[in-house]
Design a protein around this motif. Structure first.
Motif, short mmCIF file in Angstrom:
data_model
loop_
_atom_site.label_atom_id
_atom_site.label_comp_id
_atom_site.label_asym_id
_atom_site.label_seq_id
_atom_site.Cartn_x
_atom_site.Cartn_y
_atom_site.Cartn_z
N PRO A 18 0.84 -1.21 0.00
CA PRO A 18 0.00 0.00 0.00
C PRO A 18 0.87 1.25 0.00
CG PRO A 18 -0.72 -1.56 1.69
CD PRO A 18 0.59 -2.06 1.17
N LYS A 19 0.51 2.22 -0.82
CA LYS A 19 1.29 3.47 -0.92
C LYS A 19 0.46 4.59 -0.31
CE LYS A 19 4.22 1.23 -3.60
NZ LYS A 19 3.38 0.07 -3.95
N GLY A 20 0.36 4.60 0.99
CA GLY A 20 -0.42 5.63 1.64
C GLY A 20 -0.03 5.79 3.08
N LEU A 21 -0.50 6.86 3.68
CA LEU A 21 -0.44 6.99 5.12
C LEU A 21 -1.49 6.05 5.69
CD1 LEU A 21 -0.37 10.90 5.39
CD2 LEU A 21 1.57 9.34 5.04
N PHE A 22 -1.20 5.41 6.80
CA PHE A 22 -2.15 4.48 7.42
C PHE A 22 -2.66 5.14 8.69
CE2 PHE A 22 -2.96 0.36 9.80
CZ PHE A 22 -4.10 0.05 9.06
N ILE A 23 -3.85 5.70 8.63
CA ILE A 23 -4.41 6.49 9.73
C ILE A 23 -5.82 6.03 10.02
CG2 ILE A 23 -5.07 8.80 10.50
CD1 ILE A 23 -2.81 9.92 8.77
N LEU A 62 -2.44 11.07 15.40
CA LEU A 62 -2.53 11.10 16.85
C LEU A 62 -3.98 11.08 17.30
CD1 LEU A 62 -1.32 11.34 19.65
CD2 LEU A 62 -1.18 13.82 19.31
N GLU A 63 -4.82 11.80 16.60
CA GLU A 63 -6.25 11.81 16.94
C GLU A 63 -6.82 10.40 16.87
OE1 GLU A 63 -9.49 13.40 18.45
OE2 GLU A 63 -7.85 14.74 17.83
N ALA A 64 -6.44 9.66 15.84
CA ALA A 64 -6.91 8.28 15.70
C ALA A 64 -6.38 7.41 16.84
CB ALA A 64 -6.47 7.72 14.35
N ALA A 65 -5.12 7.61 17.20
CA ALA A 65 -4.53 6.83 18.29
C ALA A 65 -5.20 7.14 19.62
CB ALA A 65 -3.03 7.10 18.38
N ALA A 180 1.27 -5.41 23.07
CA ALA A 180 1.11 -6.31 24.22
C ALA A 180 0.67 -5.55 25.47
CB ALA A 180 2.41 -7.06 24.48
N ALA A 181 1.19 -4.33 25.64
CA ALA A 181 0.88 -3.55 26.83
C ALA A 181 -0.46 -2.85 26.75
CB ALA A 181 1.98 -2.52 27.07
N GLY A 182 -0.99 -2.66 25.54
CA GLY A 182 -2.26 -1.96 25.37
C GLY A 182 -2.11 -0.51 25.02
N CYS A 183 -1.03 -0.15 24.32
CA CYS A 183 -0.80 1.23 23.90
C CYS A 183 -1.11 1.40 22.42
CB CYS A 183 0.66 1.62 24.13
SG CYS A 183 1.18 1.60 25.85
N THR A 184 -1.66 2.53 22.05
CA THR A 184 -1.83 2.88 20.64
C THR A 184 -0.59 3.62 20.16
OG1 THR A 184 -2.95 4.95 21.20
CG2 THR A 184 -4.33 2.99 20.85
N MET A 185 -0.43 3.74 18.84
CA MET A 185 0.85 4.19 18.28
C MET A 185 0.69 5.09 17.07
SD MET A 185 2.21 0.32 18.23
CE MET A 185 0.49 -0.20 18.22
N VAL A 186 1.64 6.02 16.95
CA VAL A 186 1.90 6.74 15.70
C VAL A 186 3.34 6.41 15.33
CG1 VAL A 186 2.10 8.95 14.53
CG2 VAL A 186 0.31 8.60 16.25
N ASN A 215 -0.86 3.57 13.60
CA ASN A 215 -0.97 4.58 12.56
C ASN A 215 0.43 4.87 12.03
OD1 ASN A 215 -3.96 5.53 13.13
ND2 ASN A 215 -2.91 5.42 15.11
N ILE A 216 0.56 5.00 10.71
CA ILE A 216 1.88 5.16 10.09
C ILE A 216 1.88 6.42 9.24
CG2 ILE A 216 3.60 4.12 8.58
CD1 ILE A 216 2.30 1.39 9.21
N VAL A 217 2.88 7.27 9.48
CA VAL A 217 3.05 8.50 8.70
C VAL A 217 4.42 8.47 8.05
CG1 VAL A 217 3.09 11.02 8.75
CG2 VAL A 217 1.55 9.78 10.28
N THR A 218 4.44 8.28 6.74
CA THR A 218 5.69 8.36 5.99
C THR A 218 5.97 9.82 5.67
OG1 THR A 218 4.52 8.02 3.89
CG2 THR A 218 5.38 6.07 5.00
#
Length: 492
Positions: A18-23, A62-65, A180-186, A215-218
């Protein structure tokens, strides 16, 4: 895709990502429409383009996370572990395609890329097992008045910044414990190697990770993207792998919100060959410690110290082995040394070698830039009689250059080994147990390889001291970086 070979397979592997930001579980372009090219360093030509995210995209991520954090923290540990377990299996099922993708975007030989995919997958398996072992305490205080309850809870939304040299393993080493810990991510991957992280994002979605957890921001605009996140009060943790210089800036930016930080920074690893070393093991260990990932590793042996009684033989044998390694495109059969990541990296290695020679070092294996190839190739190089204060011994080389320095006593080489602001890993080769323990206790580094050229494993804590970092990744303590400790005082 097994029946497709050559250039066609390479194109298909790249096209499939996929060629996109994943948000928030969706693939999308940058808010301003910007893109950047991903280059194949073996031929210095573009592979594809991906979105060049900006500050607005980062805040959307970040809003999504933040939106996903409460529900994700409440998810059963077993469910979080099973998602990681499924991702582990998916990575192994796609090992060949993921390895080829990695080789195309950063240059390492296919054999090493296959090894990295397997290594990356192991972090998911390890933390799948750790997810259900998060525990606390319940006990009476010394005076017996009431009870003490200690809970471990997810730290909250995290920002993960990963490097280009191990684009998948450094991702899973951070994503695994966060999940594993239950954290969301950017996640912000390196601009040189975004494709491996985008492929990993796709794997996590297929494994059942809920929308918004990852969430991934290239981007090529790292400062514009990361700094607003760190100054936003909703982020609670930063994990960064990269240079010490950038790490210092990120620590400063993290101070405003008093963020939890994990920093895996630069290294300047000493590799010590004692007078009683088994030279067969020492040479093999030096090849592993120096040439893993073409020398582009923070754990790479940067300064090789050999006792005067064995220095000549060790240097000659090492040069013979390195001189026999085939240099070329990582996709070609039998290639052991691929290109460096870009022209700047190649030029830096050349500058360090030139300065060492000017300072009196003697060339034993004259490598250098490879003529007639379009990519960023630098052939393995071995230098002897290198002055201990040469810049090649002070600066992280990040390339296939082995400077050898002779020493006479254990105390002398210990002082030389510790004479650096860095302290990630050290290597010692000796057949004497007393000497091995003496060095292990006195070397100023977070890790020590005793008669081993590779120390990395998901089952052990990875990290450094001094200016090589803060915190540990992997091992039983790896998940602690993503957990807060809460104490509850109960009146019984």
């Amino acid at each position: 895709m097994e029946s497709v070979t050559g250039d066609t397979r390479e194109k298909l592997v790249v096209e499939r990502v996929p060629k996109g930001l994943f948000i928030g579980g969706r693939w999308r372009g940058a808010a301003d429409g910007a893109t950047f090219e991903v280059e194949d360093p073996s031929v210095a030509t573009p592979l594809c383009s991906v979105p060049d995210g900006g500050p607005l995209d980062a805040l959307d991520a970040l809003e999504a996370a933040v939106a996903a954090q409460e529900a994700w923290a409440a998810t059963a540990p077993r469910e979080r572990g099973e998602i990681l377990r499924r991702a582990f299996h998916l990575l192994l099922e796609r090992q060949e395609d993921l390895a080829l993708l990695m080789t195309l975007e950063m240059g390492k030989p296919l054999a090493e890329s296959r090894g990295e995919v397997a290594y990356a997958a192991e972090f998911f398996r390890w933390f799948a097992e750790e997810a259900v072992r998060i525990s606390g305490e319940w006990h009476a205080p010394p005076d017996g008045n009431g009870r003490i309850l200690i809970m471990r809870q997810p730290v909250g939304p995290t920002v993960l910044v990963t490097p280009w040299n191990f684009p998948m393993a450094m991702g899973t080493r951070k994503i695994g414990p966060a999940v594993a810990a239950g954290c969301t991510m950017v996640v912000k991957p390196a601009p040189q190697t975004p494709l491996s992280m985008l492929a990993l994002g796709e794997v996590m979605a297929e494994a059942g990770l809920p929308d918004g957890v990852l969430n991934i921001v290239t981007t090529t605009r790292a400062g514009e993207v990361v700094e607003p996140l760190l100054r936003d009060g909703r982020v609670r943790k930063l994990s960064f792998t990269g240079s010490t210089a950038v790490g210092r800036k990120l620590i400063e930016q993290s101070a405003e919100q008093v963020l939890r930080t994990s920093m895996e920074l630069g290294g300047n690893a000493p590799f010590i060959v004692c007078r009683d070393a088994d030279l067969d093991r020492a040479v093999e260990g030096a090849l592993q410690a120096k040439m893993r990932n073409i020398g582009e590793a923070c754990t790479a042996a940067n300064r090789l110290y050999a006792h005067r009684s064995v220095a000549a033989e060790f240097t000659e044998r090492l040069a013979a082995r390195l001189g026999g390694m085939r240099v070329g495109r990582g996709t070609e059969p039998g290639v052991q040394v691929g290109p460096l990541i870009d022209a700047a990296a190649r030029d830096k290695v050349g500058r360090l070698v030139d300065q060492a020679l000017a300072a009196g070092a003697q060339p034993v294996l004259e490598g250098g830039p490879v003529a007639g190839k379009a990519g960023y190739y630098y052939a393995p190089t071995v230098l002897a009689e290198v002055p201990a204060d040469a810049e090649v011994c002070r600066e992280e080389i990040f390339g296939p250059v082995a400077p050898v320095i002779t020493f006479d006593t254990d105390e002398e080489v210990l002082a030389l080994a510790n004479d650096t602001v860095h302290g990630l890993v050290s290597y010692v080769f000796t057949e004497n147990l007393r000497r091995a323990v003496w060095f292990a206790e006195r070397l100023e580094s977070g890790m020590v390889g005793l008669n081993k050229g590779i120390v990395s494993t998901p089952a052990a804590p990875f990290g450094g001291v001094k200016q090589s970092g803060l915190g540990r990744e992997g091992g039983r303590v790896g998940i602690d970086e993503y957990l807060e400790t809460k104490y509850v005082a109960l009146d019984m």
